[in-house]
Design an enzyme around this catalytic site. Sequence first.
Site, mmCIF file in Angstrom:
data_model
loop_
_atom_site.group_PDB
_atom_site.id
_atom_site.type_symbol
_atom_site.label_atom_id
_atom_site.label_comp_id
_atom_site.label_asym_id
_atom_site.label_seq_id
_atom_site.Cartn_x
_atom_site.Cartn_y
_atom_site.Cartn_z
ATOM 1 N N CYS A 2 74.168 18.280 -14.154
ATOM 2 C CA CYS A 2 75.052 19.231 -14.796
ATOM 3 C C CYS A 2 75.885 18.562 -15.877
ATOM 4 O O CYS A 2 75.641 17.420 -16.261
ATOM 5 C CB CYS A 2 75.982 19.845 -13.747
ATOM 6 S SG CYS A 2 75.120 20.484 -12.301
ATOM 7 N N ARG A 48 76.107 24.211 -14.936
ATOM 8 C CA ARG A 48 75.149 23.846 -13.896
ATOM 9 C C ARG A 48 73.696 23.945 -14.351
ATOM 10 O O ARG A 48 73.286 24.951 -14.940
ATOM 11 C CB ARG A 48 75.342 24.763 -12.684
ATOM 12 C CG ARG A 48 74.423 24.414 -11.509
ATOM 13 C CD ARG A 48 74.530 25.428 -10.400
ATOM 14 N NE ARG A 48 73.712 25.025 -9.252
ATOM 15 C CZ ARG A 48 73.324 25.848 -8.286
ATOM 16 N NH1 ARG A 48 73.681 27.116 -8.314
ATOM 17 N NH2 ARG A 48 72.572 25.404 -7.301
ATOM 18 N N LEU A 49 72.968 22.879 -14.086
ATOM 19 C CA LEU A 49 71.510 22.902 -14.131
ATOM 20 C C LEU A 49 71.070 22.927 -12.676
ATOM 21 O O LEU A 49 71.181 21.927 -11.967
ATOM 22 C CB LEU A 49 70.960 21.666 -14.853
ATOM 23 C CG LEU A 49 69.437 21.574 -14.969
ATOM 24 C CD1 LEU A 49 68.878 22.730 -15.779
ATOM 25 C CD2 LEU A 49 69.029 20.249 -15.614
ATOM 26 N N ASN A 87 78.154 15.678 -11.612
ATOM 27 C CA ASN A 87 76.918 15.616 -12.392
ATOM 28 C C ASN A 87 76.040 14.537 -11.780
ATOM 29 O O ASN A 87 76.457 13.385 -11.677
ATOM 30 C CB ASN A 87 77.256 15.268 -13.853
ATOM 31 C CG ASN A 87 76.031 14.873 -14.658
ATOM 32 O OD1 ASN A 87 74.935 15.373 -14.433
ATOM 33 N ND2 ASN A 87 76.218 13.968 -15.604
#
Length: 623
Positions: A2, A48-49, A87
């Site tokens: 992220c 967010r990923l 992250n």
Amino acid sequence: MCGISGTLRFNGSISKSEIEDMNKTIEHRGPDDEGVFIDNFIGLGHVRLAILDLSEKGHQPMGLTKDGKIIYKDEELDKAKYIIVYNGEVYNYKELIEKFNLKTETGTDTEVILKLYQKLGFDCVKEFNGMWAFAIYDREKNIIFASRDRLGVKPFYYYWDWKEFIFSSELKGILAVKELNRKENINKEAVQLYFALGFIPSPYTSYKKTFKLEAAHNLVLDLNKKEIKKWGYWELPKYNPIYDKKKLIEEGKKLLEDAIKIRMRSDVPVGAFLSGGLDSSTVVTVMSKFTDLKKLHTFSIGFEGKYDETPYIKIVVEHLKTQHHHYYFKEKDFEELIDKYVWVYDEPFGDYSGFPTYNVSEMAKQFVTVVLSGDGGDEVFGGYRFHKFAVYVSFLKKISKDLRKIFLTILKPFTKFELISYICEAIKISFYDEYKFYSMLFDGNFILTEKSKNWIEENLKYCLKISNNNLVEAIRIFDLLFRTLSDHFLVKIDRASMANALEVRSPFLDYRFAEFSQKIPNEFKVDFFKTKKLMREIIKDILPDEIVNRGKGGFEPPLDRWILKNKYVETVKKRINLLEKIDREIYNFFQEKVFRNIEQQIYKIYLIRAFIFIRWWERWIKH
């Protein structure tokens, strides 16, 4: 995987729009979701990923209450005792759940980080195997606790002036709320290091009062005392070789399988970069134990000319039968990416292999969200030409100085031959103390200022200390910890991949490999003729001989040829005056050496660094 951001202002409140602006600036890192937490003078942001637990339970900022309940809705975070923005990936999160008997409410590793922080405090990071940069707002202790992974895979930038603390995954996130990018704020020392190294090492950034958190470091901002403390939580063990080759091979195989297995944990499709080199080919081959290679998407880039690895890529693809995607990177691709490059790399970054890295990441994102890569294999097993060069220097140091001087006199007339030139350079370096290995290379022409010379020499002294004064090992460790990874190659990979919302996982960057490397005798790694000797033995039964026995290739376009076209050289000559007020010494170096010896290979790299620096300045610096 992220993007994170946050702002703390002691003398004023934080608005939601500020954090939203920071999120928007780095939204490429996490296009799937975003979140904001505001608590008067503190704001936290997250984009967010989605990789693990794709539901709303993976939302961040994520909170944990005093009684251990997870909160993943922004509007309820005021009930939380701890709030995190994070992250990265902690690959061993399942093992940690079992080890500490954690009761979990989500399928995320984020929850595991929070619950282990509650249980272990700052020492929780010692349990993590992965890549991370996170910040936890501990409302009970009234602190912000931040951490960066052991080898610096994930970035953490911060600004600090005793009134404000601002952090982000990328510099541009900080610039969204703090106008630092003016010429009077340029960090002169960072510019010196950039031109000497081609990147800016931690803790420096391009701007004053703005820093990178170093790899393997924690940071705590005490909100009561208004002070920051940093400390390292991990150190590479001292070099302690084991000469039982069979045992090392068995341990290496076991570690390789486990490092790859845990990096394939994902709730989204996983692929792999495949360069045709030893490292990436090994990773993909071992992935076959955990997935059907016929369904595995692999990705590669080819170049026209001497750096093209396409023939080797074809050998591996034919051997493995993956779903392969290949693209030739051409001059037009370079031209089209120049402006994008200095947006992606928002501080001067001179490694031009970032251009094709962006391209291959863009291609991969069309098919997968996660890829595995071979990064780190050279640093662990001794794969670079300077590792072999250090073998030459070490051998020569055992010969009397007088005899070395005679050899040098005899060989000097024949330095037009590459091998003879290489040997002569090794003889010259052998006359200096080991810690001057890089600073006196090519008569010191790589080192432009005293600052960069000191940076290299001091860090190499440290590497000599933990290698027990073994020069070959010290040079490899210098690469592992300082020269090639955390603020160099890993910056290249992180920015290029995350600009395309792609997560890259590198099994050889498992910290256990770094520690394992300290057990491998240097003579098992590299000699006069071959690099990565032990690694070749570890994987000799799973890859074609053409791959196992091949030498070191390269992942770089023929950019030196493209950039030395008149239109770019003339631009550099016209705009190099930017440096005159920043650092007169570097400016004079270009006028007196680079421009007068423009055809010499040693000076071409500085032209490229200057070209990228000028483009960066024009994109980011306000006047």
